[in-house]
Write an enzyme that holds these catalytic residues in place. Structure first.
Site, PDB file in Angstrom:
ATOM      1  CG  PHE A  14      -1.674   1.266   2.017  1.00  0.00           C
ATOM      2  CD1 PHE A  14      -2.177   1.887   0.825  1.00  0.00           C
ATOM      3  CD2 PHE A  14      -1.568   1.665   2.902  1.00  0.00           C
ATOM      4  CE1 PHE A  14      -2.704   3.186   1.325  1.00  0.00           C
ATOM      5  CE2 PHE A  14      -2.164   2.576   3.544  1.00  0.00           C
ATOM      6  CZ  PHE A  14      -2.484   3.446   2.548  1.00  0.00           C
ATOM      7  CB  ILE A  15       3.056   2.999   2.487  1.00  0.00           C
ATOM      8  CG1 ILE A  15       1.713   3.040   3.583  1.00  0.00           C
ATOM      9  CG2 ILE A  15       4.115   4.046   2.485  1.00  0.00           C
ATOM     10  CD1 ILE A  15       2.140   3.110   5.035  1.00  0.00           C
ATOM     11  CG  ASP A  34       6.358  -6.337  -1.916  1.00  0.00           C
ATOM     12  OD1 ASP A  34       6.046  -5.228  -1.766  1.00  0.00           O
ATOM     13  OD2 ASP A  34       6.105  -7.449  -1.352  1.00  0.00           O
ATOM     14  N   GLY A  39       1.819  -7.402  -0.586  1.00  0.00           N
ATOM     15  CA  GLY A  39       2.026  -6.545  -1.741  1.00  0.00           C
ATOM     16  C   GLY A  39       1.425  -7.301  -3.077  1.00  0.00           C
ATOM     17  CG  ASP A  59      11.580 -12.170   3.159  1.00  0.00           C
ATOM     18  OD1 ASP A  59      11.929 -11.850   4.457  1.00  0.00           O
ATOM     19  OD2 ASP A  59      10.478 -12.883   3.214  1.00  0.00           O
ATOM     20  CE1 TYR A 147       3.559  -3.572  12.759  1.00  0.00           C
ATOM     21  CE2 TYR A 147       2.774  -1.953  14.270  1.00  0.00           C
ATOM     22  CZ  TYR A 147       3.168  -2.242  12.900  1.00  0.00           C
ATOM     23  OH  TYR A 147       3.201  -1.263  12.047  1.00  0.00           O
ATOM     24  CE  LYS A 151       7.029  -1.388  11.559  1.00  0.00           C
ATOM     25  NZ  LYS A 151       7.564  -1.138  10.294  1.00  0.00           N
ATOM     26  CB  VAL A 177      -1.131   5.008   6.634  1.00  0.00           C
ATOM     27  CG1 VAL A 177      -1.037   5.579   5.166  1.00  0.00           C
ATOM     28  CG2 VAL A 177       0.005   5.545   7.698  1.00  0.00           C
TER      29      VAL A 177
END
Ligand code: UD1
Length: 311
Positions: A14-15, A34, A39, A59, A147, A151, A177
């Site tokens: 998406f981004i 990707d 994706g 990957d 998660y 990050k 987003v």
């Protein structure tokens, strides 16, 4: 960014795909990478018409591949990730491998290849459930899902590679987003799920009472700040919030979406709160303005209206 050689990881997502299109439009040469888990190649249809674009399936856990791919790269946008909070609770080890080891691979390959700049897609999830609002970059972090931990660790690596190796790294802490190309799978972002349900006339499920809040950020604003960060020296070693600075509750956005799309017969159902979910989230975006001159152009209502035109 004209003539710059750029690697976008997660380019079919998406981004990443929206960013790829914007970079090509600016005249950059883009290598897309990707593994095609989330994706989709159809996101790269227009990019693939452009001679300055090349795609490699692979990957970020594959260090040798990255080392080779980054040979002549000036700038890296690292958007590839394990993106789902609830899925990270089911698969914490995989989330760790992709988000932490994958990011470390990017940094090591970038260091060896003398990459000028790395812009990393981090997340407001790192703040967790500390009740202080709005969330400020300097706050103590309190991640409550695997998660969010990944990050936070990846951000810390970005900062440490700036300190230790003088790499120009910037982490952008995205608040939620949304926009064209976000998939309506059970694990994708809430707005994409809601819009898909509204169009398919399916009921919407709210986890919790619907009063949880988010700072929904339109994809075009995310692209804008990525382009600003790419050319900035002052953002080296920094972590910067990216949002609108305004919260909205889940129930309020759903009601607006249903009303605005003029679809009838959609019911709202309630399920228990999801493990790992935070209650309230919106960002202080002063630093983005001070360092990068960024301000969001889209509040959630304007963004949703534009998103709907693409739908
Ligand atoms: C999202 C992103 C994450 C990003 C973070 C930054 C995805 C999949 N997740 O996580 O990558 O780092 O924002 O802030 O893109 N909800 C419902 N019903 C649904 C779906 C969701 O009520 O059908 C609720 C959730 O319980 C949650 C809120 O909507 O309270 C937002 O959920 P979601 O879009 O999954 O986002 P985050 O978990 O905040």
């Amino acid at each position: 960014l004209e003539g710059k050689r750029i690697l976008v990881t997660g380019a079919a997502g998406f981004i990443g795909s929206n960013l790829t299109d914007a970079l090509l439009y600016q005249g950059a040469e883009v290598t897309g990478f990707d593994n095609l888990w989330n994706g989709r190649m159809e996101n790269l249809e227009s990019a693939q018409q452009n001679k300055k674009f090349i795609f490699h399936q692979g990957d970020v856990r594959d260090y040798d591949r990255l080392l080779h791919l980054m040979k002549d790269i000036d700038i890296v946008f690292h958007e590839a990730a394990f993106i789902s909070v609830p899925k990270s609770i089911l698969m914490p080890q995989l989330c760790n491998d992709v988000n932490i080891t994958g990011t470390l691979n990017i940094l090591n390959a970038a260091r060896i290849n003398d990459v000028e700049k790395i812009v990393f897609a981090s997340s407001a999830a790192v703040y967790g459930d500390d009740p202080t609002l709005p969330k400020q970059e300097k706050m103590r972090l309190n991640p409550i899902s695997p998660y969010a931990v990944t990050k936070q660790a990846a951000e810390a690596y970005m900062v440490s590679y700036n300190q230790a190796y003088n790499l120009n790294t910037t982490s952008l802490r995205y608040f939620n987003v949304y926009g064209p190309r976000q998939q309506g799978s059970p694990y994708s972002g809430a707005i994409a799920i809601f819009i898909a349900n509204i169009f398919n006339r399916k009921n919407i499920t709210i986890f919790g009472d619907g009063n949880q809040t988010r700072d929904f950020t339109y994809i075009k604003d995310i692209i804008k700040i990525n382009l600003l960060a790419a050319e900035s020296k002052e953002s080296a070693g920094k972590i910067i919030n990216v949002g609108t600075g305004k919260p909205i509750s889940i129930i309020e956005i759903i009601k607006f979406m249903i009303e605005y799309s003029q679809k009838e017969g959609i019911e709202i159902e309630y399920d228990p709160i999801r493990a790992g979910d935070i209650l309230h989230s919106y960002g202080d975006i002063t630093l983005a303005k001070d360092i990068l001159g960024f301000e969001a152009d889209y509040d959630v209502f304007r963004g949703f209206k534009e998103y709907l035109d693409f739908y």
